[in-house]
Scaffold this active site. Structure first.
Site, short mmCIF file in Angstrom:
data_model
loop_
_atom_site.label_atom_id
_atom_site.label_comp_id
_atom_site.label_asym_id
_atom_site.label_seq_id
_atom_site.Cartn_x
_atom_site.Cartn_y
_atom_site.Cartn_z
N SER A 86 0.84 -1.20 0.00
CA SER A 86 0.00 0.00 0.00
C SER A 86 0.88 1.25 0.00
CB SER A 86 -0.96 -0.05 1.19
OG SER A 86 -1.90 1.01 1.11
N HIS A 190 -8.08 1.16 -1.19
CA HIS A 190 -7.96 0.21 -2.32
C HIS A 190 -9.31 -0.31 -2.78
CE1 HIS A 190 -3.72 0.58 -1.65
NE2 HIS A 190 -3.88 0.21 -0.40
#
Length: 306
Positions: A86, A190
């Site tokens: 991430s 996400h």
């Protein structure tokens, strides 16, 4: 062959930067970054409580700064590959020379603010599912309206969506899942909920002049090695609203012949996954400066392929 990896949001804990700021030059570097991005990183890394550093706009720059500080403390290291989970991908981009440190901090500040704004539109969150089979778990999540936002491998998937959808998951776990653990994040990262942040990052990316990676950069979009700096930045923008495929990154590590993995501060999450998914690979998490000597020994033994 050594891979250097950087963790994502949720790895931060109150006071975790305190011992790192005792290293020569570390406090000055952090102060300069703080001035540049308008955020007191030293305060948040040493004095702020868990709720304060859970704020997306704070957590993301704090994590990138921690990763850069701890990696620099290792000395002159040339890993065989780098990757990040991430927001850790921005840290990895700096490791690979795609972005300089100041640009990485500026970009992550924009990312954190944009994702915090997007998260404020709807109450959302993320929960880790421990156990279960992805072929069973993923369709179950989609049935509940949730996104498998992080497919981490080693039996771990992170679901993201609205708080109502996550509550439904608690009451209706997929077959084989032992536990559902809420994560210390303030949004459904996400996923489609982050689309407004993508637009803001696209604008910020136009101002960048990325260099091509100097080491193998493994993207968590699909586990592929990316050789173009422009493509790395494009993926950094798009991954905000798309799932993290850390499982595919680890498959690539195996294909590359990785023998050791070091996770920069605040390490622990990715080494934990690697211990289960990459048998035979030596792992080390940089949690405090006390871990540096062991890390340097591991580097001396394994950082032979660049």
């Amino acid at each position: 062959m050594l891979v250097l990896v950087a963790p994502g949001q949720g790895a931060q804990t109150p006071g975790f930067l305190t011992p790192w700021l005792e290293l020569p030059g570390a406090a000055d570097r952090l102060a300069a970054w703080s001035d540049a991005i308008g955020l007191d990183l030293a305060h948040y890394g040493t004095q702020a409580d868990a709720d304060a550093i859970r704020d997306t706009a704070v957590a993301q720059p704090l994590l990138v700064a921690a990763g850069l500080l701890s990696a620099s403390a290792l000395g002159d290291v040339t890993p065989g590959a780098v990757a990040g989970h991430s927001v850790g991908e921005i840290t990895a981009a700096a490791f690979a020379g795609v972005l300089d440190d100041a640009t990485a901090l500026s970009l992550v500040r924009t990312r954190g603010l944009a994702m915090a704004d997007a998260a404020a539109i709807t109450e959302t969150g993320m929960s880790a599912l421990l156990g279960g089979d992805p072929e069973v778990t993923v369709p179950h999540l989609e049935k509940l309206g949730l996104t498998p936002a992080n497919v981490n491998g080693a039996g771990q998937i992170v679901a993201a969506g609205t708080l109502e959808e996550l509550a439904a998951l608690e009451a209706d776990k997929p077959e084989g899942v032992r536990r559902v653990v809420p994560l210390k994040v303030a949004g459904a990262f996400h996923t489609r909920h982050m689309a407004p942040a993508v637009a803001k990052l696209e604008e910020a990316a136009k101002e960048l002049a990325p260099a091509d990676p100097t080491v193998t950069y493994v993207s968590n979009k699909d586990g592929k090695a990316v050789a173009s700096g422009a493509e790395v930045v494009s993926r950094l923008v798009g991954q905000v609203a798309n799932p993290v495929r850390w499982d595919l990154c680890m498959e690539t590590f195996q294909e590359l012949g990785v023998t050791a993995l070091i996770e920069v501060c605040p390490g622990g999450t990715l080494t934990g996954i690697a211990k289960r998914a990459l048998p035979g690979v030596k792992t080390l998490a940089l949690k405090t400066p006390d871990d540096l000597d062991a890390a340097r020994a591991l580097i001396a033994e394994h950082a032979t392929t660049a």
